[in-house]
Motif scaffolding. Structure first.
Motif, PDB file in Angstrom:
ATOM      1  N   GLU A 185      43.252  37.402  77.122  1.00  0.00           N
ATOM      2  CA  GLU A 185      42.865  38.022  75.852  1.00  0.00           C
ATOM      3  C   GLU A 185      41.813  37.165  75.138  1.00  0.00           C
ATOM      4  O   GLU A 185      40.848  37.692  74.578  1.00  0.00           O
ATOM      5  CB  GLU A 185      44.093  38.212  74.944  1.00  0.00           C
ATOM      6  N   ALA A 186      41.995  35.846  75.166  1.00  0.00           N
ATOM      7  CA  ALA A 186      41.017  34.948  74.538  1.00  0.00           C
ATOM      8  C   ALA A 186      39.663  35.086  75.234  1.00  0.00           C
ATOM      9  O   ALA A 186      38.623  35.120  74.567  1.00  0.00           O
ATOM     10  CB  ALA A 186      41.509  33.506  74.597  1.00  0.00           C
ATOM     11  N   LEU A 187      39.669  35.180  76.556  1.00  0.00           N
ATOM     12  CA  LEU A 187      38.410  35.358  77.297  1.00  0.00           C
ATOM     13  C   LEU A 187      37.731  36.668  76.919  1.00  0.00           C
ATOM     14  O   LEU A 187      36.515  36.710  76.731  1.00  0.00           O
ATOM     15  CB  LEU A 187      38.656  35.303  78.803  1.00  0.00           C
TER      16      LEU A 187
ATOM     17  N   ARG B 275      25.189  34.824  76.592  1.00  0.00           N
ATOM     18  CA  ARG B 275      25.954  33.965  77.487  1.00  0.00           C
ATOM     19  C   ARG B 275      27.114  34.728  78.109  1.00  0.00           C
ATOM     20  O   ARG B 275      27.775  35.510  77.449  1.00  0.00           O
ATOM     21  CB  ARG B 275      26.496  32.800  76.677  1.00  0.00           C
ATOM     22  N   SER B 276      27.380  34.480  79.371  1.00  0.00           N
ATOM     23  CA  SER B 276      28.483  35.144  80.046  1.00  0.00           C
ATOM     24  C   SER B 276      29.649  34.179  80.184  1.00  0.00           C
ATOM     25  O   SER B 276      29.486  33.058  80.646  1.00  0.00           O
ATOM     26  CB  SER B 276      28.029  35.617  81.422  1.00  0.00           C
ATOM     27  N   GLY B 277      30.825  34.634  79.783  1.00  0.00           N
ATOM     28  CA  GLY B 277      32.010  33.818  79.933  1.00  0.00           C
ATOM     29  C   GLY B 277      32.149  32.755  78.868  1.00  0.00           C
ATOM     30  O   GLY B 277      31.404  32.710  77.896  1.00  0.00           O
TER      31      GLY B 277
ATOM     32  N   VAL C 240      41.649  37.442  88.788  1.00  0.00           N
ATOM     33  CA  VAL C 240      41.571  38.135  87.508  1.00  0.00           C
ATOM     34  C   VAL C 240      40.370  37.624  86.714  1.00  0.00           C
ATOM     35  O   VAL C 240      39.779  38.344  85.916  1.00  0.00           O
ATOM     36  CB  VAL C 240      42.883  37.940  86.700  1.00  0.00           C
ATOM     37  N   VAL C 241      40.008  36.357  86.969  1.00  0.00           N
ATOM     38  CA  VAL C 241      38.931  35.679  86.260  1.00  0.00           C
ATOM     39  C   VAL C 241      37.954  35.120  87.292  1.00  0.00           C
ATOM     40  O   VAL C 241      38.365  34.686  88.375  1.00  0.00           O
ATOM     41  CB  VAL C 241      39.524  34.536  85.387  1.00  0.00           C
ATOM     42  N   VAL C 242      36.665  35.147  86.946  1.00  0.00           N
ATOM     43  CA  VAL C 242      35.649  34.519  87.793  1.00  0.00           C
ATOM     44  C   VAL C 242      35.201  33.218  87.133  1.00  0.00           C
ATOM     45  O   VAL C 242      35.197  33.102  85.905  1.00  0.00           O
ATOM     46  CB  VAL C 242      34.441  35.450  88.045  1.00  0.00           C
ATOM     47  N   ARG C 243      34.842  32.258  87.983  1.00  0.00           N
ATOM     48  CA  ARG C 243      34.425  30.942  87.494  1.00  0.00           C
ATOM     49  C   ARG C 243      33.043  30.649  88.054  1.00  0.00           C
ATOM     50  O   ARG C 243      32.797  30.812  89.245  1.00  0.00           O
ATOM     51  CB  ARG C 243      35.420  29.897  87.959  1.00  0.00           C
ATOM     52  N   GLU C 244      32.137  30.216  87.160  1.00  0.00           N
ATOM     53  CA  GLU C 244      30.783  29.843  87.578  1.00  0.00           C
ATOM     54  C   GLU C 244      30.458  28.460  87.045  1.00  0.00           C
ATOM     55  O   GLU C 244      30.805  28.121  85.912  1.00  0.00           O
ATOM     56  CB  GLU C 244      29.759  30.837  87.018  1.00  0.00           C
ATOM     57  N   ARG C 245      29.766  27.689  87.853  1.00  0.00           N
ATOM     58  CA  ARG C 245      29.346  26.348  87.455  1.00  0.00           C
ATOM     59  C   ARG C 245      28.309  26.460  86.337  1.00  0.00           C
ATOM     60  O   ARG C 245      27.414  27.285  86.391  1.00  0.00           O
ATOM     61  CB  ARG C 245      28.753  25.634  88.672  1.00  0.00           C
TER      62      ARG C 245
ATOM     63  N   ARG D 123      32.231  27.944  83.535  1.00  0.00           N
ATOM     64  CA  ARG D 123      32.400  29.032  82.578  1.00  0.00           C
ATOM     65  C   ARG D 123      33.307  30.051  83.243  1.00  0.00           C
ATOM     66  O   ARG D 123      33.202  30.289  84.447  1.00  0.00           O
ATOM     67  CB  ARG D 123      31.064  29.653  82.200  1.00  0.00           C
ATOM     68  N   TYR D 124      34.174  30.653  82.461  1.00  0.00           N
ATOM     69  CA  TYR D 124      35.156  31.603  82.959  1.00  0.00           C
ATOM     70  C   TYR D 124      34.931  32.952  82.287  1.00  0.00           C
ATOM     71  O   TYR D 124      34.650  33.007  81.085  1.00  0.00           O
ATOM     72  CB  TYR D 124      36.572  31.110  82.650  1.00  0.00           C
ATOM     73  N   ALA D 125      35.064  34.006  83.064  1.00  0.00           N
ATOM     74  CA  ALA D 125      34.897  35.360  82.515  1.00  0.00           C
ATOM     75  C   ALA D 125      35.903  36.290  83.182  1.00  0.00           C
ATOM     76  O   ALA D 125      36.204  36.137  84.380  1.00  0.00           O
ATOM     77  CB  ALA D 125      33.474  35.864  82.755  1.00  0.00           C
ATOM     78  N   PRO D 126      36.417  37.256  82.445  1.00  0.00           N
ATOM     79  CA  PRO D 126      37.317  38.238  83.053  1.00  0.00           C
ATOM     80  C   PRO D 126      36.577  39.030  84.132  1.00  0.00           C
ATOM     81  O   PRO D 126      35.406  39.371  83.969  1.00  0.00           O
ATOM     82  CB  PRO D 126      37.701  39.155  81.892  1.00  0.00           C
ATOM     83  N   ARG D 127      37.245  39.310  85.236  1.00  0.00           N
ATOM     84  CA  ARG D 127      36.638  40.094  86.308  1.00  0.00           C
ATOM     85  C   ARG D 127      36.452  41.546  85.853  1.00  0.00           C
ATOM     86  O   ARG D 127      35.500  42.206  86.250  1.00  0.00           O
ATOM     87  CB  ARG D 127      37.499  40.048  87.561  1.00  0.00           C
ATOM     88  N   GLN D 128      37.368  42.038  85.036  1.00  0.00           N
ATOM     89  CA  GLN D 128      37.303  43.416  84.541  1.00  0.00           C
ATOM     90  C   GLN D 128      37.341  43.418  83.020  1.00  0.00           C
ATOM     91  O   GLN D 128      37.874  42.492  82.402  1.00  0.00           O
ATOM     92  CB  GLN D 128      38.501  44.242  85.023  1.00  0.00           C
TER      93      GLN D 128
END
Length: 126
Positions: free
Chosen positions: A16-18, A28-30, A62-67, A73-78
């Motif tokens: 929910e925070a994401l 910015r993403s994530g 559920v979450v994607v992570r990018e350097r 940085r973390y972002a919800p997949r959906q």
């Protein structure tokens, strides 16, 4: 079983925070782990706990992570809406032959706002 139905309360709070951070992020993403931790400041969680939960959500896909430099940085997949729709489809699939009755029961308990939203959605599909 969907990823969201396998999540604990803390995992759900982090997700929910994401979503909230992603909605207000602009270009910015994530979000960084630090930003998620700050968003959950009222819960008195250690930073390492938030990072562990983020890692679990990545493992559950559920979450994607990018350097991002030296951090991630973390972002919800959906989106929130897409995940909720998936849960609804999953629940309807589990009702078997009672699918029609489940839909009638859902609509029967819906608020006036929910019914208006359903009418708009159905009209858009027609």
């Amino acid at each position: 079983m969907s990823p969201r139905s396998r999540m604990g309360e803390l995992e759900q709070a982090v997700l929910e925070a994401l979503w909230d951070l992603d909605a207000g992020s602009g270009e910015r993403s994530g979000a960084s782990g630090r930003e998620v931790h700050e968003r959950l400041s009222g819960r008195d969680l250690a930073y390492t706990t938030v990072m562990t939960v983020l890692d679990r959500l990545v493992a559950k896909d559920v979450v994607v992570r990018e350097r991002d430099g030296r951090a991630y940085r973390y972002a919800p997949r959906q989106s929130r809406a897409a995940m909720t729709a998936g849960l609804m489809h999953e629940a309807l699939g589990e009702t078997g032959s009672d699918r029609d009755q489940a839909l009638v029961s859902f609509v029967g308990e819906a608020s006036a706002e929910d019914l208006a939203a359903l009418r708009r959605a159905l009209a858009d599909l027609a």
